[in-house]
Design an enzyme around this catalytic site. Structure first.
Site, PDB file in Angstrom:
ATOM      1  N   LYS A  50      16.181 -10.626 -41.981  1.00 18.63           N
ATOM      2  CA  LYS A  50      15.049 -11.567 -41.933  1.00 18.63           C
ATOM      3  C   LYS A  50      14.015 -11.114 -40.893  1.00 18.63           C
ATOM      4  O   LYS A  50      12.822 -11.085 -41.165  1.00 18.63           O
ATOM      5  CB  LYS A  50      15.526 -12.983 -41.570  1.00 18.63           C
ATOM      6  CG  LYS A  50      16.607 -13.528 -42.466  1.00 18.63           C
ATOM      7  CD  LYS A  50      17.054 -14.907 -42.035  1.00 18.63           C
ATOM      8  CE  LYS A  50      17.721 -14.960 -40.668  1.00 18.63           C
ATOM      9  NZ  LYS A  50      19.024 -14.254 -40.575  1.00 18.63           N
ATOM     10  N   ARG A  98      17.742 -24.230 -40.632  1.00 19.70           N
ATOM     11  CA  ARG A  98      19.104 -23.720 -40.738  1.00 19.70           C
ATOM     12  C   ARG A  98      20.087 -24.804 -41.132  1.00 19.70           C
ATOM     13  O   ARG A  98      21.295 -24.581 -41.093  1.00 19.70           O
ATOM     14  CB  ARG A  98      19.539 -23.220 -39.371  1.00 19.70           C
ATOM     15  CG  ARG A  98      19.376 -21.752 -39.176  1.00 19.70           C
ATOM     16  CD  ARG A  98      19.734 -21.517 -37.744  1.00 19.70           C
ATOM     17  NE  ARG A  98      20.477 -20.312 -37.574  1.00 19.70           N
ATOM     18  CZ  ARG A  98      19.917 -19.141 -37.323  1.00 19.70           C
ATOM     19  NH1 ARG A  98      18.624 -19.024 -37.268  1.00 19.70           N
ATOM     20  NH2 ARG A  98      20.666 -18.097 -37.127  1.00 19.70           N
ATOM     21  N   ARG A 108      23.152  -3.034 -34.364  1.00 16.52           N
ATOM     22  CA  ARG A 108      21.760  -3.397 -34.073  1.00 16.52           C
ATOM     23  C   ARG A 108      21.425  -3.141 -32.602  1.00 16.52           C
ATOM     24  O   ARG A 108      22.212  -3.442 -31.709  1.00 16.52           O
ATOM     25  CB  ARG A 108      21.523  -4.875 -34.379  1.00 16.52           C
ATOM     26  CG  ARG A 108      20.155  -5.336 -33.881  1.00 16.52           C
ATOM     27  CD  ARG A 108      19.719  -6.656 -34.417  1.00 16.52           C
ATOM     28  NE  ARG A 108      20.661  -7.722 -34.153  1.00 16.52           N
ATOM     29  CZ  ARG A 108      20.568  -8.930 -34.704  1.00 16.52           C
ATOM     30  NH1 ARG A 108      19.604  -9.192 -35.554  1.00 16.52           N
ATOM     31  NH2 ARG A 108      21.460  -9.855 -34.419  1.00 16.52           N
ATOM     32  N   ARG A 161      22.440  -7.341 -28.477  1.00 20.57           N
ATOM     33  CA  ARG A 161      22.461  -8.789 -28.254  1.00 20.57           C
ATOM     34  C   ARG A 161      23.874  -9.278 -27.956  1.00 20.57           C
ATOM     35  O   ARG A 161      24.829  -8.835 -28.576  1.00 20.57           O
ATOM     36  CB  ARG A 161      21.926  -9.501 -29.509  1.00 20.57           C
ATOM     37  CG  ARG A 161      20.462  -9.802 -29.418  1.00 20.57           C
ATOM     38  CD  ARG A 161      19.868 -10.294 -30.695  1.00 20.57           C
ATOM     39  NE  ARG A 161      20.567 -11.384 -31.342  1.00 20.57           N
ATOM     40  CZ  ARG A 161      20.133 -11.993 -32.445  1.00 20.57           C
ATOM     41  NH1 ARG A 161      18.994 -11.599 -32.996  1.00 20.57           N
ATOM     42  NH2 ARG A 161      20.814 -12.959 -33.002  1.00 20.57           N
ATOM     43  N   ARG A 186      29.139 -17.083 -36.332  1.00 19.98           N
ATOM     44  CA  ARG A 186      27.793 -17.286 -36.907  1.00 19.98           C
ATOM     45  C   ARG A 186      27.843 -17.262 -38.431  1.00 19.98           C
ATOM     46  O   ARG A 186      27.133 -18.021 -39.090  1.00 19.98           O
ATOM     47  CB  ARG A 186      26.842 -16.197 -36.378  1.00 19.98           C
ATOM     48  CG  ARG A 186      26.486 -16.402 -34.909  1.00 19.98           C
ATOM     49  CD  ARG A 186      25.932 -15.150 -34.268  1.00 19.98           C
ATOM     50  NE  ARG A 186      24.712 -14.675 -34.889  1.00 19.98           N
ATOM     51  CZ  ARG A 186      24.267 -13.418 -34.775  1.00 19.98           C
ATOM     52  NH1 ARG A 186      24.937 -12.540 -34.065  1.00 19.98           N
ATOM     53  NH2 ARG A 186      23.152 -13.068 -35.358  1.00 19.98           N
TER      54      ARG A 186
HETATM   55  P1  AP5 Z   1      17.709  -8.101 -38.544  1.00 20.17           P
HETATM   56  O1  AP5 Z   1      16.393  -7.935 -39.221  1.00 20.17           O
HETATM   57  O2  AP5 Z   1      17.743  -8.172 -37.055  1.00 20.17           O
HETATM   58  O3  AP5 Z   1      18.522  -9.323 -39.219  1.00 20.17           O
HETATM   59  P2  AP5 Z   1      18.314 -10.887 -39.102  1.00 20.17           P
HETATM   60  O4  AP5 Z   1      18.540 -11.462 -40.445  1.00 20.17           O
HETATM   61  O5  AP5 Z   1      17.006 -11.207 -38.434  1.00 20.17           O
HETATM   62  O6  AP5 Z   1      19.547 -11.210 -38.169  1.00 20.17           O
HETATM   63  P3  AP5 Z   1      19.711 -12.176 -36.911  1.00 20.17           P
HETATM   64  O7  AP5 Z   1      21.058 -11.840 -36.315  1.00 20.17           O
HETATM   65  O8  AP5 Z   1      18.547 -12.083 -35.968  1.00 20.17           O
HETATM   66  O9  AP5 Z   1      19.737 -13.547 -37.580  1.00 20.17           O
HETATM   67  P4  AP5 Z   1      20.367 -14.814 -37.058  1.00 20.17           P
HETATM   68  O10 AP5 Z   1      19.794 -15.774 -38.022  1.00 20.17           O
HETATM   69  O11 AP5 Z   1      21.821 -14.856 -36.902  1.00 20.17           O
HETATM   70  O12 AP5 Z   1      19.882 -14.869 -35.525  1.00 20.17           O
HETATM   71  P5  AP5 Z   1      18.714 -15.660 -34.793  1.00 20.17           P
HETATM   72  O13 AP5 Z   1      18.126 -14.765 -33.801  1.00 20.17           O
HETATM   73  O14 AP5 Z   1      17.836 -16.346 -35.786  1.00 20.17           O
HETATM   74  O15 AP5 Z   1      18.657  -6.881 -39.045  1.00 20.17           O
HETATM   75  C1  AP5 Z   1      19.986  -6.747 -38.545  1.00 20.17           C
HETATM   76  C2  AP5 Z   1      20.322  -5.229 -38.400  1.00 20.17           C
HETATM   77  O16 AP5 Z   1      20.354  -4.630 -39.706  1.00 20.17           O
HETATM   78  C3  AP5 Z   1      19.261  -4.434 -37.608  1.00 20.17           C
HETATM   79  O17 AP5 Z   1      19.908  -3.469 -36.849  1.00 20.17           O
HETATM   80  C4  AP5 Z   1      18.373  -3.795 -38.688  1.00 20.17           C
HETATM   81  O18 AP5 Z   1      17.830  -2.566 -38.254  1.00 20.17           O
HETATM   82  C5  AP5 Z   1      19.369  -3.594 -39.833  1.00 20.17           C
HETATM   83  N1  AP5 Z   1      18.742  -3.758 -41.135  1.00 20.17           N
HETATM   84  C6  AP5 Z   1      17.765  -4.667 -41.485  1.00 20.17           C
HETATM   85  N2  AP5 Z   1      17.442  -4.533 -42.787  1.00 20.17           N
HETATM   86  C7  AP5 Z   1      18.261  -3.557 -43.270  1.00 20.17           C
HETATM   87  C8  AP5 Z   1      18.409  -2.980 -44.571  1.00 20.17           C
HETATM   88  N3  AP5 Z   1      17.661  -3.386 -45.614  1.00 20.17           N
HETATM   89  N4  AP5 Z   1      19.346  -2.000 -44.723  1.00 20.17           N
HETATM   90  C9  AP5 Z   1      20.099  -1.577 -43.668  1.00 20.17           C
HETATM   91  N5  AP5 Z   1      19.989  -2.094 -42.404  1.00 20.17           N
HETATM   92  C10 AP5 Z   1      19.081  -3.063 -42.231  1.00 20.17           C
HETATM   93  O19 AP5 Z   1      19.553 -16.843 -34.070  1.00 20.17           O
HETATM   94  C11 AP5 Z   1      20.406 -16.576 -32.968  1.00 20.17           C
HETATM   95  C12 AP5 Z   1      20.999 -17.898 -32.461  1.00 20.17           C
HETATM   96  O20 AP5 Z   1      19.952 -18.795 -32.032  1.00 20.17           O
HETATM   97  C13 AP5 Z   1      21.784 -18.715 -33.505  1.00 20.17           C
HETATM   98  O21 AP5 Z   1      23.123 -18.278 -33.635  1.00 20.17           O
HETATM   99  C14 AP5 Z   1      21.657 -20.147 -32.928  1.00 20.17           C
HETATM  100  O22 AP5 Z   1      22.552 -20.342 -31.863  1.00 20.17           O
HETATM  101  C15 AP5 Z   1      20.235 -20.153 -32.379  1.00 20.17           C
HETATM  102  N6  AP5 Z   1      19.257 -20.619 -33.377  1.00 20.17           N
HETATM  103  C16 AP5 Z   1      18.264 -19.886 -33.947  1.00 20.17           C
HETATM  104  N7  AP5 Z   1      17.573 -20.642 -34.834  1.00 20.17           N
HETATM  105  C17 AP5 Z   1      18.143 -21.874 -34.814  1.00 20.17           C
HETATM  106  C18 AP5 Z   1      17.889 -23.063 -35.531  1.00 20.17           C
HETATM  107  N8  AP5 Z   1      16.924 -23.150 -36.466  1.00 20.17           N
HETATM  108  N9  AP5 Z   1      18.675 -24.160 -35.284  1.00 20.17           N
HETATM  109  C19 AP5 Z   1      19.656 -24.098 -34.379  1.00 20.17           C
HETATM  110  N10 AP5 Z   1      19.969 -22.981 -33.671  1.00 20.17           N
HETATM  111  C20 AP5 Z   1      19.210 -21.876 -33.889  1.00 20.17           C
END
Ligand code: AP5
Length: 223
Positions: free
Chosen positions: A18, A91, A130, A163, A174
């Site tokens: 994402k 979410r 990552r 991270r 997660r």
């Molecule tokens: P990346 O693009 O970083 O993936 P992502 O989907 O953004 O993954 P996240 O881990 O950031 O999502 P998340 O939803 O768990 O975390 P968030 O920060 O929102 O890609 C991942 C890896 O794969 C990278 O190394 C990339 O290079 C590689 N890659 C990408 N595309 C690829 C492809 N096509 N092929 C191969 N490799 C690829 O949330 C973190 C925490 O914050 C949560 O756990 C929660 O505690 C809190 N939080 C955030 N939002 C909320 C909310 N709305 N409500 C409550 N708590 C929240």
């Protein structure tokens, strides 16, 4: 290529790509990228009251309470008049309902919801490898998108870090939270006729082309 009046949600499990796609959209279309994960990590880094409260949830891979996250998102949306890509929000069905209500009141309903689909077995590998730039937030992968010099950001020369919530046991928590709390959001948007999906297993550029296609932006332009 400037794209306006797109108000979009990217949904997908942790590691689906994402953030990678939202950054490409921001760079190539000018849409604002609103990532609740990035906003929360910034609050933790600055040790604000919100960050201090959020940290305990994030370290365990749990969702931060709705009241904290909703306020953060609503403030940012209010200052993004041209269009935005929401990454990591909503979410839960409760967050989706709050967002709907807020956007309806503002007369700016969502235009697109895109689900990025990747099987669970690929996600642990993606998150384990990552690396993120401490300075500019650029995202790399030790195998799939390696930086030219290990540990150094190609874009700004900043240091890359892993991270804390990408440790394997936190990743598993997660993924469970995604299945239980976030996957019902897909049905919420399907019923509203907004949901489209893309195959997130493909290379980032191919996934990006599928998203542009959904947005109705001609593929093969300068995107
Ligand atoms: P990346 O693009 O970083 O993936 P992502 O989907 O953004 O993954 P996240 O881990 O950031 O999502 P998340 O939803 O768990 O975390 P968030 O920060 O929102 O890609 C991942 C890896 O794969 C990278 O190394 C990339 O290079 C590689 N890659 C990408 N595309 C690829 C492809 N096509 N092929 C191969 N490799 C690829 O949330 C973190 C925490 O914050 C949560 O756990 C929660 O505690 C809190 N939080 C955030 N939002 C909320 C909310 N709305 N409500 C409550 N708590 C929240």
């Amino acid at each position: 290529m400037k794209v306006e009046n797109v108000r979009m949600v990217l949904v997908g499990p942790p590691g689906a790509g994402k953030g990678t796609q939202a950054k490409m959209l921001r760079e190539r279309t000018g849409l604002e990228h609103l990532s609740t994960g990035d906003l929360l990590r910034e609050a933790v880094r600055r040790n604000t009251p919100l960050g201090a409260e959020a940290k305990a949830y994030m370290d365990r891979g749990r969702l931060v309470p709705d009241r904290l996250v909703a306020r953060l998102v609503e403030e940012r949306i209010s200052s993004s008049p041209d269009g935005f890509v929401l990454d990591g929000y909503p979410r839960s069905v409760a967050q989706a309902a709050m967002l709907d209500e807020f956007l309806e009141r503002a007369g700016r309903p969502l235009t697109h919801v895109v689900s990025v689909e990747v099987p669970a077995e690929d996600l642990v590998t993606r998150l384990g490898g990552r690396r993120t730039c401490r300075e500019c937030g650029a995202v790399f992968h030790v195998r799939f998108a390696p930086p030219r010099t290990p540990g150094v950001c190609d874009r700004c020369g900043g240091a890359l870090y892993q991270r804390e919530d990408d440790r394997e046991e936190t990743v598993r928590a997660r993924l469970e939270v995604f299945e239980k709390e976030t996957s019902p959001v897909l049905e919420f948007y399907r019923r509203r006729g907004l949901l489209r999906s893309v195959d997130g297993r493909k290379a980032p550029d191919e996934v990006f082309r599928s998203i542009l296609d959904i947005l109705g932006v001609a593929v093969g332009t300068d995107a």
